[in-house]
Design a protein around this motif. Structure first.
Motif, PDB file in Angstrom:
ATOM      1  N   ILE A 132       0.848  -1.186   0.000  1.00  0.00           N
ATOM      2  CA  ILE A 132       0.000   0.000   0.000  1.00  0.00           C
ATOM      3  C   ILE A 132       0.889   1.244   0.000  1.00  0.00           C
ATOM      4  CG2 ILE A 132      -1.730   1.327   1.274  1.00  0.00           C
ATOM      5  CD1 ILE A 132      -2.759  -1.280   2.445  1.00  0.00           C
ATOM      6  N   ILE A 133       0.565   2.184  -0.868  1.00  0.00           N
ATOM      7  CA  ILE A 133       1.282   3.456  -0.943  1.00  0.00           C
ATOM      8  C   ILE A 133       0.421   4.531  -0.292  1.00  0.00           C
ATOM      9  CG2 ILE A 133       2.387   5.149  -2.470  1.00  0.00           C
ATOM     10  CD1 ILE A 133       2.238   2.909  -4.654  1.00  0.00           C
ATOM     11  N   SER A 134       0.994   5.299   0.604  1.00  0.00           N
ATOM     12  CA  SER A 134       0.292   6.437   1.209  1.00  0.00           C
ATOM     13  C   SER A 134       0.680   7.700   0.447  1.00  0.00           C
ATOM     14  CB  SER A 134       0.675   6.583   2.692  1.00  0.00           C
ATOM     15  OG  SER A 134       0.262   5.440   3.417  1.00  0.00           O
ATOM     16  N   VAL A 135      -0.338   8.438   0.010  1.00  0.00           N
ATOM     17  CA  VAL A 135      -0.116   9.587  -0.871  1.00  0.00           C
ATOM     18  C   VAL A 135      -0.746  10.836  -0.269  1.00  0.00           C
ATOM     19  CG1 VAL A 135      -0.329  10.457  -3.237  1.00  0.00           C
ATOM     20  CG2 VAL A 135      -0.276   7.985  -2.822  1.00  0.00           C
ATOM     21  N   ALA A 136      -0.014  11.955  -0.334  1.00  0.00           N
ATOM     22  CA  ALA A 136      -0.555  13.258   0.079  1.00  0.00           C
ATOM     23  C   ALA A 136      -0.930  14.028  -1.174  1.00  0.00           C
ATOM     24  CB  ALA A 136       0.475  14.032   0.892  1.00  0.00           C
ATOM     25  N   GLY A 137      -2.235  14.169  -1.403  1.00  0.00           N
ATOM     26  CA  GLY A 137      -2.716  14.928  -2.546  1.00  0.00           C
ATOM     27  C   GLY A 137      -3.086  16.341  -2.141  1.00  0.00           C
ATOM     28  N   PRO A 138      -3.503  17.168  -3.073  1.00  0.00           N
ATOM     29  CA  PRO A 138      -3.906  18.541  -2.757  1.00  0.00           C
ATOM     30  C   PRO A 138      -5.162  18.556  -1.883  1.00  0.00           C
ATOM     31  CG  PRO A 138      -3.532  18.261  -5.112  1.00  0.00           C
ATOM     32  CD  PRO A 138      -3.585  16.892  -4.516  1.00  0.00           C
ATOM     33  N   GLY A 139      -4.984  18.765  -0.600  1.00  0.00           N
ATOM     34  CA  GLY A 139      -6.107  18.829   0.315  1.00  0.00           C
ATOM     35  C   GLY A 139      -6.705  17.506   0.708  1.00  0.00           C
ATOM     36  N   ILE A 140      -6.094  16.408   0.286  1.00  0.00           N
ATOM     37  CA  ILE A 140      -6.660  15.096   0.596  1.00  0.00           C
ATOM     38  C   ILE A 140      -5.550  14.048   0.633  1.00  0.00           C
ATOM     39  CG2 ILE A 140      -7.150  14.638  -1.850  1.00  0.00           C
ATOM     40  CD1 ILE A 140      -9.568  12.989  -0.963  1.00  0.00           C
ATOM     41  N   ASN A 141      -5.607  13.148   1.601  1.00  0.00           N
ATOM     42  CA  ASN A 141      -4.695  12.010   1.660  1.00  0.00           C
ATOM     43  C   ASN A 141      -5.420  10.770   1.157  1.00  0.00           C
ATOM     44  OD1 ASN A 141      -2.613  13.533   2.798  1.00  0.00           O
ATOM     45  ND2 ASN A 141      -3.330  13.155   4.879  1.00  0.00           N
ATOM     46  N   TYR A 142      -4.699   9.900   0.463  1.00  0.00           N
ATOM     47  CA  TYR A 142      -5.329   8.674  -0.032  1.00  0.00           C
ATOM     48  C   TYR A 142      -4.276   7.581  -0.132  1.00  0.00           C
ATOM     49  CZ  TYR A 142      -3.467  10.255  -4.570  1.00  0.00           C
ATOM     50  OH  TYR A 142      -2.654  10.676  -5.600  1.00  0.00           O
ATOM     51  N   THR A 143      -4.717   6.367  -0.421  1.00  0.00           N
ATOM     52  CA  THR A 143      -3.803   5.235  -0.555  1.00  0.00           C
ATOM     53  C   THR A 143      -4.011   4.560  -1.900  1.00  0.00           C
ATOM     54  OG1 THR A 143      -5.370   3.723   0.511  1.00  0.00           O
ATOM     55  CG2 THR A 143      -3.737   4.817   1.930  1.00  0.00           C
ATOM     56  N   VAL A 144      -2.980   3.882  -2.362  1.00  0.00           N
ATOM     57  CA  VAL A 144      -3.029   3.130  -3.618  1.00  0.00           C
ATOM     58  C   VAL A 144      -2.453   1.744  -3.349  1.00  0.00           C
ATOM     59  CG1 VAL A 144      -2.142   2.942  -5.973  1.00  0.00           C
ATOM     60  CG2 VAL A 144      -2.827   5.183  -5.081  1.00  0.00           C
ATOM     61  N   GLU A 145      -3.175   0.711  -3.726  1.00  0.00           N
ATOM     62  CA  GLU A 145      -2.699  -0.662  -3.578  1.00  0.00           C
ATOM     63  C   GLU A 145      -2.038  -1.123  -4.867  1.00  0.00           C
ATOM     64  OE1 GLU A 145      -6.000  -3.026  -2.392  1.00  0.00           O
ATOM     65  OE2 GLU A 145      -6.228  -2.054  -0.444  1.00  0.00           O
ATOM     66  N   TYR A 146      -1.078  -2.021  -4.736  1.00  0.00           N
ATOM     67  CA  TYR A 146      -0.350  -2.482  -5.924  1.00  0.00           C
ATOM     68  C   TYR A 146       0.015  -3.953  -5.786  1.00  0.00           C
ATOM     69  CZ  TYR A 146       3.858  -2.208  -3.015  1.00  0.00           C
ATOM     70  OH  TYR A 146       4.790  -2.396  -2.021  1.00  0.00           O
ATOM     71  N   ASP A 147       0.275  -4.561  -6.947  1.00  0.00           N
ATOM     72  CA  ASP A 147       0.906  -5.877  -6.999  1.00  0.00           C
ATOM     73  C   ASP A 147       2.370  -5.740  -7.414  1.00  0.00           C
ATOM     74  OD1 ASP A 147      -1.481  -7.467  -6.414  1.00  0.00           O
ATOM     75  OD2 ASP A 147      -2.189  -6.769  -8.371  1.00  0.00           O
ATOM     76  N   THR A 148       2.611  -4.794  -8.322  1.00  0.00           N
ATOM     77  CA  THR A 148       3.975  -4.444  -8.724  1.00  0.00           C
ATOM     78  C   THR A 148       4.126  -2.932  -8.612  1.00  0.00           C
ATOM     79  OG1 THR A 148       4.183  -6.313 -10.260  1.00  0.00           O
ATOM     80  CG2 THR A 148       5.653  -4.445 -10.612  1.00  0.00           C
ATOM     81  N   LEU A 149       5.268  -2.512  -8.102  1.00  0.00           N
ATOM     82  CA  LEU A 149       5.516  -1.084  -7.906  1.00  0.00           C
ATOM     83  C   LEU A 149       6.744  -0.658  -8.701  1.00  0.00           C
ATOM     84  CD1 LEU A 149       5.165   1.651  -6.448  1.00  0.00           C
ATOM     85  CD2 LEU A 149       6.501   0.700  -4.546  1.00  0.00           C
ATOM     86  N   ILE A 150       6.605   0.423  -9.440  1.00  0.00           N
ATOM     87  CA  ILE A 150       7.732   1.035 -10.164  1.00  0.00           C
ATOM     88  C   ILE A 150       7.981   2.409  -9.555  1.00  0.00           C
ATOM     89  CG2 ILE A 150       8.549   1.918 -12.385  1.00  0.00           C
ATOM     90  CD1 ILE A 150       6.777  -0.167 -13.748  1.00  0.00           C
ATOM     91  N   VAL A 151       9.163   2.594  -9.004  1.00  0.00           N
ATOM     92  CA  VAL A 151       9.503   3.862  -8.354  1.00  0.00           C
ATOM     93  C   VAL A 151      10.487   4.614  -9.245  1.00  0.00           C
ATOM     94  CG1 VAL A 151      10.338   4.964  -6.259  1.00  0.00           C
ATOM     95  CG2 VAL A 151       9.266   2.708  -6.128  1.00  0.00           C
ATOM     96  N   ALA A 152      10.041   5.755  -9.741  1.00  0.00           N
ATOM     97  CA  ALA A 152      10.866   6.564 -10.652  1.00  0.00           C
ATOM     98  C   ALA A 152      10.612   8.038 -10.363  1.00  0.00           C
ATOM     99  CB  ALA A 152      10.530   6.226 -12.107  1.00  0.00           C
ATOM    100  N   ALA A 153      10.870   8.431  -9.120  1.00  0.00           N
ATOM    101  CA  ALA A 153      10.516   9.774  -8.663  1.00  0.00           C
ATOM    102  C   ALA A 153      11.596  10.819  -8.902  1.00  0.00           C
ATOM    103  CB  ALA A 153      10.168   9.739  -7.171  1.00  0.00           C
ATOM    104  N   GLY A 154      12.627  10.466  -9.675  1.00  0.00           N
ATOM    105  CA  GLY A 154      13.625  11.461 -10.048  1.00  0.00           C
ATOM    106  C   GLY A 154      14.602  11.791  -8.940  1.00  0.00           C
ATOM    107  N   ALA A 155      15.162  13.007  -9.025  1.00  0.00           N
ATOM    108  CA  ALA A 155      16.185  13.436  -8.074  1.00  0.00           C
ATOM    109  C   ALA A 155      15.863  14.820  -7.543  1.00  0.00           C
ATOM    110  CB  ALA A 155      17.557  13.448  -8.740  1.00  0.00           C
ATOM    111  N   SER A 156      16.453  15.139  -6.417  1.00  0.00           N
ATOM    112  CA  SER A 156      16.325  16.456  -5.814  1.00  0.00           C
ATOM    113  C   SER A 156      17.663  17.184  -5.909  1.00  0.00           C
ATOM    114  CB  SER A 156      15.924  16.334  -4.334  1.00  0.00           C
ATOM    115  OG  SER A 156      14.723  15.612  -4.189  1.00  0.00           O
TER     116      SER A 156
END
Length: 470
Positions: A87-111
């Motif tokens: 389960i992924i916990s996500v902070a959206g604009p004014g709302i928090n939600y979750t996303v379930e997965y079977d496979t996860l691809i993480v490609a969030a770049g760099a800071s």
């Protein structure tokens, strides 16, 4: 039966190419990204210097993926991943939600990395986002306007001194474009200053510009920068940055450079999410926070989690060095992850490990001048390398409209003396400070909407959300 669920964090090159590789797969894809657009970072400096508009390098994600029906695009920042329950916990604009997965691809770049001095960002914006580029555009063009108003010579010089920290491709390209503005585009437009008297200073702690391109191209780039009037200070370490200047240490000792406009183009690090995933999976990270991955781009012990692009650390078998944080690594990694997932769904045996094909590196220094390193033998500099740079960057821009308008704006800037995007507003210049003082408006909305503390009970809100609202 429920289809296989693939969650993708990040809409950069890695995320988008993984999604496109799964276009016809029997999967449901959820894309989570902090913005509603895909950003072509290699051209951010051209937004900052008025060559291109932000829309030309940042097409809307929904438009890019409009023909792919198995994708659900969600706006928000992935904050944590529960790897046990997937389960992924996500902070959206004014709302928090979750996303379930079977496979996860993480490609969030760099800071942007300030090497432990994050307060430098207050006065030396990086080059990692549209917000950064627009703020720098306002600062750069605003500096000439304010200098024209000054009566004191020292104040004029301070406003006409531009310091770029980092002599990699981004820093070299940024310094070159500011020099073009000062020496070619802006002269004759001001009554009280001569833009050609502007100082553009390029600083780096290492001893060469474009040090990953090899000695030959590094020397050619340095010569071209000097020809353009850029002052290059190598083996020079930045020790402090404040509103009116920058302090450095070199062989000459401690020095202060008065400057109102500073640009930070030195160093990158993985976003905080990388360390969170590493902690949850037991994976190792390097000094930049990148996750050490298996040869198939998965996290050790978690074959269902792929890590791509700037967030991963994987040694190239042919060189023994970590793969570079460039677009091609992310693109090829995205395609590989997509194909691997499709192979698993078809119950095929595991394929070959990921192998990166190096298509080369390029950097433009000024109009009609660039350097290109292709493979282990081909080294190009000058006009031909610049033409190759144009072709490659147009090819990787997403959307025909963006390619067409980009070429038109390049013609205006490179063949003529104009800049298509010189508009800069106070909002762009001071937004960072205002956001620091005001805070995240969506977080404020959450607080404003929260019921009084005495009205909250464990039957209304889960305990962890109570503390969050308070």
């Amino acid at each position: 039966m429920q289809r296989h669920r693939v969650a993708v964090i990040g809409a950069g090159f890695g995320g988008l190419f993984a999604i496109k590789a799964l276009r016809n797969a029997n999967v449901d894809i959820t894309l989570i990204n902090g913005t509603a657009y895909h950003l072509f970072q290699p051209l951010l400096y051209q937004v900052a210097t008025g060559v291109l508009s932000e829309g030309e390098i940042a097409p809307p994600i929904r438009e890019v993926l409009r023909g792919q029906e198995n994708v659900d695009v969600k706006l928000g920042w992935a904050e944590s991943v529960d790897t046990d329950n997937k389960i992924i916990s996500v902070a959206g604009p004014g709302i928090n939600y979750t996303v379930e997965y079977d496979t996860l691809i993480v490609a969030a770049g760099a800071s942007q990395s300030y090497f432990g001095n994050d307060h430098f960002a207050d006065n030396a914006p990086g080059m990692k986002s549209i917000d950064d580029a627009l703020e720098l555009r306002a600062k750069i063009f605003g500096a000439f306007e304010i200098a024209d108003l000054q009566e004191d010579d020292e104040a004029k010089e301070r406003w006409l001194t531009f310091v770029v920290v980092g002599a990699g491709p981004t820093g070299v390209e940024m310094a070159g474009q500011i020099a073009e503005l000062a020496h070619r585009n802006l002269p004759g437009q001001y009554k009280h200053i001569d833009p050609r008297r502007a100082r553009i200073i390029l600083i780096d702690a290492v001893g060469a510009v474009l040090n990953t391109f090899g000695d030959h191209l590094s020397t050619r780039a340095l010569a071209q920068l000097h020809k353009m009037g850029v002052e290059v200070e190598l083996n020079t370490k930045v020790v402090n940055v404040d509103r009116t200047g920058i302090e450095v240490e070199s062989e000459r000792g401690h020095q202060r450079i008065p400057s109102m406009t500073k640009v930070w183009a030195a160093g990158v690090s993985a976003p905080p999410l990388a360390r969170k995933i590493a902690a949850a999976t037991g994976a190792e990270v390097d000094r930049a926070g990148r996750i050490m991955v298996n040869p198939d781009l998965t996290v050790p012990g978690h074959p269902e989690i792929f890590v791509l692009g700037d967030m991963m650390n994987l040694n190239d078998p042919s060189t023994g060095r970590p793969l570079p944080g460039v677009a091609q690594v992310a693109i090829q990694g995205g395609k590989y992850a997509g194909q691997t997932i499709k192979g698993r769904l078809r119950r095929k045996p595991p394929g070959e490990p990921f192998k990166y094909f190096d298509k080369g590196s390029m950097a433009t220094i000024s109009r009609f001048s660039a350097v290109a390193s292709i493979g282990s033998k081909i080294r190009l500099a000058g006009f031909f390398a610049w033409v190759m740079w144009l072709v490659v960057h147009v090819f990787y821009l997403v959307g025909f409209k963006n390619r067409f308008t980009t070429v038109l704006h390049w013609a205006v800037s490179f063949l003529g003396r104009g800049r298509s995007e010189r508009v800069a507003t106070e909002q762009q210049a001071f937004a960072r400070k205002a956001m620091y003082e005001y805070g995240n408006p969506f977080e404020r909305a959450r607080l404003d909407d929260a019921p009084p503390a005495d009205e909250i009970s464990t039957t209304q809100v889960e305990p962890e959300k109570v503390s969050a609202k308070r």
